[in-house]
Design an enzyme around this catalytic site. Sequence first.
Site, mmCIF file in Angstrom:
data_model
loop_
_atom_site.group_PDB
_atom_site.id
_atom_site.type_symbol
_atom_site.label_atom_id
_atom_site.label_comp_id
_atom_site.label_asym_id
_atom_site.label_seq_id
_atom_site.Cartn_x
_atom_site.Cartn_y
_atom_site.Cartn_z
ATOM 1 N N ARG A 46 0.839 -1.203 0.000
ATOM 2 C CA ARG A 46 0.000 0.000 0.000
ATOM 3 C C ARG A 46 0.872 1.249 0.000
ATOM 4 O O ARG A 46 0.591 2.237 -0.670
ATOM 5 C CB ARG A 46 -0.954 0.014 1.203
ATOM 6 C CG ARG A 46 -1.629 1.375 1.402
ATOM 7 C CD ARG A 46 -2.939 1.347 2.188
ATOM 8 N NE ARG A 46 -2.934 0.498 3.340
ATOM 9 C CZ ARG A 46 -2.294 0.758 4.495
ATOM 10 N NH1 ARG A 46 -1.585 1.868 4.616
ATOM 11 N NH2 ARG A 46 -2.343 -0.084 5.492
ATOM 12 N N ASP A 170 -6.785 18.342 -14.544
ATOM 13 C CA ASP A 170 -7.083 16.976 -14.967
ATOM 14 C C ASP A 170 -6.717 16.887 -16.447
ATOM 15 O O ASP A 170 -7.391 17.465 -17.296
ATOM 16 C CB ASP A 170 -8.575 16.683 -14.726
ATOM 17 C CG ASP A 170 -8.958 15.255 -15.099
ATOM 18 O OD1 ASP A 170 -8.271 14.653 -15.942
ATOM 19 O OD2 ASP A 170 -9.965 14.760 -14.563
ATOM 20 N N LYS A 195 -7.632 5.805 -19.207
ATOM 21 C CA LYS A 195 -7.894 6.312 -20.548
ATOM 22 C C LYS A 195 -6.630 6.220 -21.404
ATOM 23 O O LYS A 195 -6.108 5.147 -21.574
ATOM 24 C CB LYS A 195 -8.433 7.744 -20.439
ATOM 25 C CG LYS A 195 -9.490 7.929 -19.331
ATOM 26 C CD LYS A 195 -10.776 7.159 -19.569
ATOM 27 C CE LYS A 195 -11.688 7.078 -18.347
ATOM 28 N NZ LYS A 195 -12.064 8.345 -17.764
#
Length: 379
Positions: A46, A170, A195
């Site tokens: 993590r 973004d 994407k």
Amino acid sequence: MDIRTKSVHTGVKIDKTYNSVITPIYQTSTFFFDEIGKNKGYDYTRSGNPTRAALEANIVALEGGVNCSATATGMAAITAVMFFLKPGDHIITGDDIYGGTYRLFKYVLEPMGYKFSFINMRDLKKVKAEVTKDTKMIWIETPSNPLLNIVDMEGTIDIAKKAKALSVVDNTFLSPYFQRPLEFGADIVVHSTTKYLNGHSDVVGGCIVYTNSQLQERGRYLVNALGVSQSPYDAWLVLRGVKTLGPRMEAHQANAIKIANFLEKHKNVKKVYYPGLKSHPQPDLIKKQMKGFGAMLAFELNTAKVPLNQFFKKLKYFALAESLGGVESLIETPWFMSHASMGPKALEASGITQETVRVSVGIEGAEDLIADLDQALKG
Ligand SMILES: *Cc1c(COP(=O)(O)O)cnc(C)c1O
């Protein structure tokens, strides 16, 4: 170094045991210590993992900045960035941002006390007028989704700097191949690596790129504390995908230009939104801040002539699906699908209609794609 060389080579060769050319997948949750306080730089996945670190180094090479966190999804990245702020803080953002980001801002964070202004960010005067003493962040998405409006990065980031607010971009829609917001002074860049960075529609992921050590320290702390880091296997897939970013973006864009021109001439199409068209209303900004037009486009379908469902059903190569940026062409209706969570009022205000169709143009043969659209548009 050319960005295409960086995307192939950066961070990749990390295996010193067997000299593997490709980054190994360190599919382990934990790492043993040689003795108390002595390990090889990793203790728990993590917090850090060599495969994920390879991807992070690669993305930093493409975007610039000092460091990057690869996260489980794009929304995980955005969620972590919003933890830089606290309830009572004010954020200025667009009225046509990604639907999932809008949902997080409006329906999760606003009820917790975060304050938002959702405005038309093309108007710098409006952005400036929204600044209050509580403004701590300006959130930029450009080109916007799905109407491909361009936000002036330099002008907006300048307003943020004067207000001592963080500027976040973004950069999902264009990828660092076509746009690099850090060159315009942004503090943080986020991506949905789902994407274009991955590009093959086979993984979800995100990333946060930091421009200084303070942001890096807090950001990495948050990603670990919130538990939103990316799995080693998913990071490995994105690292595999990112190596072909340049050639893919060129192929995507070449197809998008042809399709946009075809659609613009079609009698059953009312309007086309694409930065690569002469009809786009912001040519100067496009020239100033974009290195390419990308491959996302939208258009207004004359649904009196060609009903929406009939159009989608007739298409062979364009899958009716949300998401974007993969090698295959996707098509969808923002009103009923990707942006439905905005609700009719906010949708209307942002200029999205029930006839708006969004296309993520893939890298198939342009002639096949155009022939497919042509037969579906016959009505
Ligand atoms: C898809 C997308 C996101 C969210 O990313 P996920 O990987 O789906 O969580 C955020 N911003 C933009 C612009 C997107 O297209």
